[in-house]
Design a protein around this motif. Structure first.
Motif, PDB file in Angstrom:
ATOM      1  N   ARG A  36       0.692   2.589   1.058  1.00  0.00           N
ATOM      2  CA  ARG A  36       0.293   1.238   1.454  1.00  0.00           C
ATOM      3  C   ARG A  36       1.122   0.172   0.706  1.00  0.00           C
ATOM      4  O   ARG A  36       1.504  -0.840   1.293  1.00  0.00           O
ATOM      5  N   ASP A  37       1.385   0.399  -0.600  1.00  0.00           N
ATOM      6  CA  ASP A  37       2.237  -0.526  -1.354  1.00  0.00           C
ATOM      7  C   ASP A  37       3.640  -0.595  -0.742  1.00  0.00           C
ATOM      8  O   ASP A  37       4.230  -1.669  -0.598  1.00  0.00           O
ATOM      9  N   CYS A  38       4.174   0.568  -0.387  1.00  0.00           N
ATOM     10  CA  CYS A  38       5.509   0.596   0.230  1.00  0.00           C
ATOM     11  C   CYS A  38       5.497  -0.118   1.583  1.00  0.00           C
ATOM     12  O   CYS A  38       6.469  -0.802   1.954  1.00  0.00           O
ATOM     13  N   LEU A  39       4.381   0.042   2.344  1.00  0.00           N
ATOM     14  CA  LEU A  39       4.289  -0.639   3.633  1.00  0.00           C
ATOM     15  C   LEU A  39       4.260  -2.148   3.435  1.00  0.00           C
ATOM     16  O   LEU A  39       4.888  -2.912   4.196  1.00  0.00           O
ATOM     17  N   LEU A  40       3.538  -2.610   2.392  1.00  0.00           N
ATOM     18  CA  LEU A  40       3.502  -4.038   2.095  1.00  0.00           C
ATOM     19  C   LEU A  40       4.906  -4.554   1.752  1.00  0.00           C
ATOM     20  O   LEU A  40       5.318  -5.626   2.202  1.00  0.00           O
ATOM     21  N   GLU A  41       5.657  -3.768   0.948  1.00  0.00           N
ATOM     22  CA  GLU A  41       7.026  -4.154   0.617  1.00  0.00           C
ATOM     23  C   GLU A  41       7.898  -4.188   1.871  1.00  0.00           C
ATOM     24  O   GLU A  41       8.754  -5.060   2.027  1.00  0.00           O
ATOM     25  N   ALA A  42       7.696  -3.230   2.770  1.00  0.00           N
ATOM     26  CA  ALA A  42       8.480  -3.207   4.007  1.00  0.00           C
ATOM     27  C   ALA A  42       8.188  -4.436   4.853  1.00  0.00           C
ATOM     28  O   ALA A  42       9.099  -5.041   5.437  1.00  0.00           O
ATOM     29  N   ARG A  43       6.902  -4.798   4.937  1.00  0.00           N
ATOM     30  CA  ARG A  43       6.553  -5.998   5.695  1.00  0.00           C
ATOM     31  C   ARG A  43       7.177  -7.246   5.067  1.00  0.00           C
ATOM     32  O   ARG A  43       7.643  -8.145   5.780  1.00  0.00           O
ATOM     33  N   ARG A  44       7.175  -7.304   3.715  1.00  0.00           N
ATOM     34  CA  ARG A  44       7.793  -8.455   3.042  1.00  0.00           C
ATOM     35  C   ARG A  44       9.294  -8.503   3.334  1.00  0.00           C
ATOM     36  O   ARG A  44       9.869  -9.562   3.563  1.00  0.00           O
TER      37      ARG A  44
END
Length: 622
Positions: free
Chosen positions: A273-281
């Protein structure tokens, strides 16, 4: 401005009624040589009397010619007085009207005694446009034609005997004068149209050049945007979608596993989920550039609004003290994106405040929140501080992070600031390198160029576009004052110019300030005062060494002399009034306020409102 040929004095200096006025109040048409209108009439006056004396040996009465010396002498003195009054009061003043009436009377008396005074009377065509205006100027033209006709027929006695001849000559003179006035008016009209056409051509060329630059910049942006969009799409379609698939698979793991395995699944899911948040950013950062179609204020406002909706956290944005065209707007937007993402991931904040301040030379972005604090020097990986600091550093700015609880309840604050761009101009390499090192020690100043003389400085400044120039005065080739004049011819306001020299003579100080310098310091000024002066200049404050203040006030304590109206305008400006407010309070027009301010700037040796108020405070004028 319009200039007329000197073939005929009646043409020189004439213009159509209602033509644009010159700086002394006259029409914009002026003699080819200003000295012609000053020195030619006295010469013609003396020639007229001398020719009359020669004529007295054959057909004129010698005693009359001798008596003609009286009006001739009075006319010489009167012309000197009229020239002085013209310089002081301008064209068509009350004093000039009265003096010229006396002048016409003396010419008439001279003609009665010496008919050849008509040689001098001819200059009335020239005087009509120099001293008077409108109907009075035309009346002088008519009077000149009649007086010349009196002399041309041989004097007043011949006029009585040959009235028809006098009338004929007077009509011819009047027709010639009217024709020349008409031709002069037409010439003025044509020249005005030509000048307007040239201005219009220049404006169109400037617009075309601007459009050309915009097209090139647009093409470059389009290429960059296309690549950014492609990368954003690929991250979304591959990395982000893959992470979502991993999260869904981890969520699908049943409850029938041991505690250790469940813990590992939970950790893996949180990491995904943290990586997904970074990807969205990253997708948002690679999206269409926020500053292409708007300014930094609107871009940050939109970013904060989107972040608030996404994370359900109260966030406010304050840009009341910011300019919309401040420097490095794209860098500030990227830093704000990373800082807000950092708040969302780590702070657990309920309130976030984003503040933008600064001017066209310097920008300061501050982001604070009421969430969990941190120690900047020991912040764990993932806070994004290194990336933000690197962005600020590449733009020549700085990043500061402050943890802890503050008086308003905020727990962490972060600020990013873009530097002042400076150019150092000095012909001594050791001095130049020392100034560069001294300025470079201030994180808020970036030295973007150096030069060894005025000519090189002009080229460096044109290429580097600095905010401040530190200028020496005495250099080989193009000196500092000449370089300042050239810079002010390009732009009266930018860059700000700080004279840094060894000499403090009144001649150097006044020469620099009159050329357009914004500040004046000596080279032995302490380094911290020099760097503070650089920041003061970009903030619009005056910077003057004591010797420069003394040169402004004058030796012996003589104060700068402001008129009563100039002092009133300056006091209201010091109170924070705009031009419109000053005009309203004093009952005058805004254009008049601007004129008074320009006079104040000139007398104080400054270039803007802030410097004028600062200098007025230091001189005790307000």
């Amino acid at each position: 401005m319009a200039r007329f040929p000197a073939l005929d004095p009646a043409w020189v200096g004439t213009a159509a009624p209602g033509a644009p006025r010159g700086p002394t109040g006259g029409t914009s048409s002026r003699p080819l040589d200003p000295m012609l209108g000053v020195w030619m009439p006295p010469v013609l006056l003396l020639v007229a009397w001398a020719v009359g004396w020669i004529g007295a040996q054959s057909w004129l009465l010698p005693e009359h010619v001798l008596w003609a010396l009286v009006p001739t002498t009075l006319l010489l003195g009167l012309r000197a007085v009229m020239e002085t009054v013209l310089r002081r009061t301008g064209q068509d003043s009350t004093a000039l009207r009265a003096l010229y009436s006396v002048h016409v009377a003396l010419v008439a008396i001279g003609l009665l005694l010496n008919p050849l005074t008509c040689i001098y009377a001819f200059v009335g065509y020239l005087d009509s446009a120099r001293f008077l205006d409108g109907a009075r100027a035309r009346a002088v033209v008519v009077a000149t034609a009649l007086l010349c006709a009196v002399g041309q027929v041989g004097g007043i006695r011949v006029v009585r005997a040959e009235t028809g001849l006098f009338v004929g000559l007077a009509v011819v003179n009047l027709l010639l004068a009217a024709g020349m006035l008409f031709l002069a008016a037409e010439r003025e009209r044509v020249l005005a149209q030509r000048e307007h056409a040239l201005i219009e051509v220049g404006r169109v060329n400037a617009e075309n050049a601007e459009l050309h630059d915009e097209l090139i910049a647009g093409a470059r942006r389009a290429g960059a945007d296309e690549e950014r969009t492609r990368l954003s799409r690929e991250i979304h379609d591959t990395v982000a979608q893959g992470l979502i698939g991993v999260i869904r698979q981890l969520e699908a793991v049943g409850p029938d596993i041991d505690a250790e395995s469940r813990h590992r699944v939970t950790v893996a899911e949180e990491a995904a989920r943290d990586c997904l948040l970074e990807a969205r950013r990253a997708v948002e950062a690679l999206g269409p550039h926020q500053l292409h179609d708007t300014d930094v204020v609107d871009a940050l406002s939109g970013l904060v609004a989107r972040w608030t909706r996404t994370h359900r956290v109260v966030a406010t944005f304050d840009a009341d003290e910011a300019t919309r065209d401040g420097p490095h707007g794209d860098v500030l937007v990227r830093i704000a994106q990373e800082a807000l993402a950092n708040v969302a991931r780590h702070a657990g904040a309920t309130t976030v405040t984003v503040t933008l301040a600064g001017d066209e030379h310097e920008s300061l972005l501050r982001i604070s929140d009421d969430g969990a604090g941190f120690e900047a020097d020991h912040a764990p990986r993932g806070h994004g501080l290194a990336n933000m600091a690197d962005r600020a550093r590449r733009a020549g700015g700085s990043l500061r992070a402050r943890p802890g609880v503050h008086r308003d309840g905020e727990r962490a604050a972060m600020s990013a600031q873009a530097p002042v761009r400076a150019v150092v101009v000095d012909d001594h390499p050791v001095v130049r390198d020392g100034l560069v090192a001294m300025l470079g020690a201030d994180t808020g100043i970036e030295v973007v160029g150096t030069a060894a003389d005025g000519a090189e400085a002009l080229a460096v400044i044109a290429a580097a576009a600095p905010d401040v120039v530190l200028m020496d005065l005495r250099m080989p080739g193009t000196n500092g004052i000449e370089a300042i004049r050239a810079l002010r011819a390009r732009d009266p306001r930018a860059p700000r110019i700080l004279v840094l020299t060894t000499y403090d003579t009144d001649r150097d100080i006044r020469g620099a300030l009159e050329a357009g310098a914004d500040g004046y310091l000596l080279k032995d000024t302490p380094g911290d005062e020099v760097t503070r002066a650089v920041h003061d200049l970009v903030a619009g404050r005056a910077v003057l060494a004591p010797a420069a203040l003394a040169a402004l006030t004058g030796s012996g304590g003589t104060r700068v002399q402001l008129s009563a109206r100039e002092a009133e305008v300056l006091r209201l400006v010091a109170d924070g009034c705009t031009n419109r407010a000053v005009a309203s309070r004093l009952g005058i027009g805004e254009a008049t306020v601007k004129t008074h301010l320009m006079h104040v700037y000139e007398k104080l040796g400054v270039g803007d409102r802030a410097s004028a108020v600062r200098t007025a405070w230091e001189l005790g004028l307000v």
